[in-house]
Design a protein around this motif. Structure first.
Motif, PDB file in Angstrom:
ATOM      1  N   GLY A 109      30.683 -30.745  31.289  1.00 56.55           N
ATOM      2  CA  GLY A 109      30.845 -31.305  29.952  1.00 56.55           C
ATOM      3  C   GLY A 109      32.299 -31.402  29.530  1.00 56.55           C
ATOM      4  O   GLY A 109      32.716 -32.379  28.886  1.00 56.55           O
ATOM      5  N   GLN A 158      34.249 -34.612  23.768  1.00 53.47           N
ATOM      6  CA  GLN A 158      32.936 -35.088  23.362  1.00 53.47           C
ATOM      7  C   GLN A 158      32.917 -35.829  22.032  1.00 53.47           C
ATOM      8  O   GLN A 158      32.183 -36.800  21.873  1.00 53.47           O
ATOM      9  CB  GLN A 158      31.960 -33.912  23.349  1.00 53.47           C
ATOM     10  CG  GLN A 158      30.533 -34.328  23.495  1.00 53.47           C
ATOM     11  CD  GLN A 158      29.662 -33.149  23.866  1.00 53.47           C
ATOM     12  OE1 GLN A 158      29.316 -32.961  25.013  1.00 53.47           O
ATOM     13  NE2 GLN A 158      29.314 -32.339  22.882  1.00 53.47           N
ATOM     14  N   THR A 212      27.121 -31.190  29.039  1.00 52.73           N
ATOM     15  CA  THR A 212      27.645 -31.380  27.690  1.00 52.73           C
ATOM     16  C   THR A 212      28.473 -30.161  27.297  1.00 52.73           C
ATOM     17  O   THR A 212      28.529 -29.172  28.025  1.00 52.73           O
ATOM     18  CB  THR A 212      26.482 -31.515  26.675  1.00 52.73           C
ATOM     19  OG1 THR A 212      25.668 -30.337  26.748  1.00 52.73           O
ATOM     20  CG2 THR A 212      25.638 -32.760  26.954  1.00 52.73           C
ATOM     21  N   LEU A 268      23.120 -28.377  24.302  1.00 56.41           N
ATOM     22  CA  LEU A 268      23.664 -29.132  23.177  1.00 56.41           C
ATOM     23  C   LEU A 268      22.696 -28.961  22.000  1.00 56.41           C
ATOM     24  O   LEU A 268      21.497 -29.159  22.162  1.00 56.41           O
ATOM     25  CB  LEU A 268      23.757 -30.604  23.590  1.00 56.41           C
ATOM     26  CG  LEU A 268      24.564 -31.522  22.672  1.00 56.41           C
ATOM     27  CD1 LEU A 268      26.041 -31.125  22.641  1.00 56.41           C
ATOM     28  CD2 LEU A 268      24.411 -32.978  23.110  1.00 56.41           C
ATOM     29  N   ILE A 289      20.532 -38.090  27.699  1.00 53.32           N
ATOM     30  CA  ILE A 289      21.003 -36.733  28.005  1.00 53.32           C
ATOM     31  C   ILE A 289      19.935 -35.936  28.745  1.00 53.32           C
ATOM     32  O   ILE A 289      18.781 -35.887  28.316  1.00 53.32           O
ATOM     33  CB  ILE A 289      21.402 -35.995  26.707  1.00 53.32           C
ATOM     34  CG1 ILE A 289      22.550 -36.762  26.037  1.00 53.32           C
ATOM     35  CG2 ILE A 289      21.809 -34.549  26.999  1.00 53.32           C
ATOM     36  CD1 ILE A 289      22.965 -36.197  24.699  1.00 53.32           C
TER      37      ILE A 289
END
Ligand code: GLV
Ligand code: GLV
Length: 321
Positions: free
Chosen positions: A239, A244, A264, A269, A283
């Motif tokens: 991630g 992000q 992530t 997450l 995802i």
């Protein structure tokens, strides 16, 4: 006295049975959850071996809590960014990991993510289940194909090469890659490129690199801005190679067409994270290596790494660091 080995997880079925047969004193966290830090810190005292996973933080505090007997740490993963190698080195601890055996599984999943994002799989499944599916429509849920396209691989190690091979079979006709070094053996199959060129020219940008100081937050707003607005981004690495909040913005502003993420920041997450609200972001919960085949061999390698390490022998899969 049998040497003490701490295992932070229960292994896949066959590997677990084999682990139990070893003639060391096994201290194993029995639950399907991360071993609590304070429990690990106390159980590691006096241990000669540690079998861990990527959710465990193998830092200086932990390595030093073990005391001078710790000979070997093996992680059930190809990534080892959760292990403090400097401290391991200083204390002469061998480090084992599980490369190669998860390459196919992880490459398959990376293709899945890329394809899922390119073909709007999230919207498609939702539409089919929600009653939005009406008649066949010429302009509905149209994504992008691979044939005739350019793939940009960020990280061209074992997994990166396996992804490129798969996507060539899907018709990708040009492969650019960026990484630590140019690989002469890839001449004629893939072109070593600058990050700038790769971002600008690729239709698919796929991250399969290790997390290092060079790759940390490599994908920031500037990087997404350089990509085509039809580009698909996929990440099965770590991630932290992505900044992000910049990815959220890039997707919201349609700077790129979609993203597929197996990793992530943080993991998991939080379910209310803005990325989950975006139709153009698929995802998955860090399951790159999650095939029965890969996980059993990963478990097996970890056992071999521990048994060799206890005898001060070279590990089956030893990290040279
Ligand atoms: C998974 O992310 C691994 O490093 O094996
Ligand atoms: C690790 O990223 C690999 O390429 O095996």
């Amino acid at each position: 006295l049998a040497p003490k080995v701490v295992a932070t997880r229960v292994l896949p079925q066959h590997a677990q049975a084999r682990l139990k047969e070893q003639d060391f004193e096994l201290v194993q966290w029995p639950e399907d959850s991360l071993m609590p830090r304070d429990k690990l810190l106390s159980d590691i005292k006096g241990a000669e071996g540690l079998l861990c996973v990527l959710g465990d933080k193998i830092d200086k505090e932990l390595l030093e809590a073990a005391g001078p007997n710790l000979k070997v740490v093996t992680t059930m993963s190809v990534g080892y960014d959760h292990i403090d190698l400097a401290t391991a080195k200083k204390n002469n601890i061998k480090v084992g990991y599980t490369p190669d055996v998860l390459t196919d599984a992880t490459a398959d999943l990376t293709v899945l993510l890329t394809l899922a994002a390119a073909r709007k799989m999230k919207q498609g499944i939702r539409a089919a289940e929600n009653g939005e599916w009406r008649e066949w429509r010429p302009n509905w849920l149209c994504g992008y194909q691979f044939a005739g396209k350019t793939l940009g691989m960020v990280g061209m190690g074992r997994i990166g090469q396996a992804v490129a091979n798969r996507l060539r079979a899907f018709g990708v006709n040009r492969v650019l890659y960026w990484g630590r070094s140019e690989k002469p053996e890839l001449k004629g199959q893939a072109e070593f490129a600058s990050m700038d060129q790769l971002l600008k020219e690729s239709d698919y940008v796929v991250a399969c690199c290790a997390l290092t100081p060079e790759t940390k937050e490599l994908f920031d707003y500037e990087a997404f801005k350089k990509m085509k607005d039809t580009a698909i981004f996929a990440n099965s690495a770590r991630g932290a190679v992505v900044k992000q909040e910049d990815l959220v913005r890039a997707l919201q502003e349609n700077l790129i067409a979609g993203a597929g993420l197996d990793v992530t920041t943080p993991e998991p997450l939080p379910t209310d994270h803005p990325l989950f609200k975006l139709d153009n972001c698929v995802i998955l919960p860090h399951i790159g290596s999650a095939t029965i085949e890969a996980r059993e061999v990963m478990g097996d390698i970890c056992i071999d790494n521990i048994t060799s390490g206890l005898k001060n022998e070279k590990l089956r899969c030893e990290l040279n660091y």
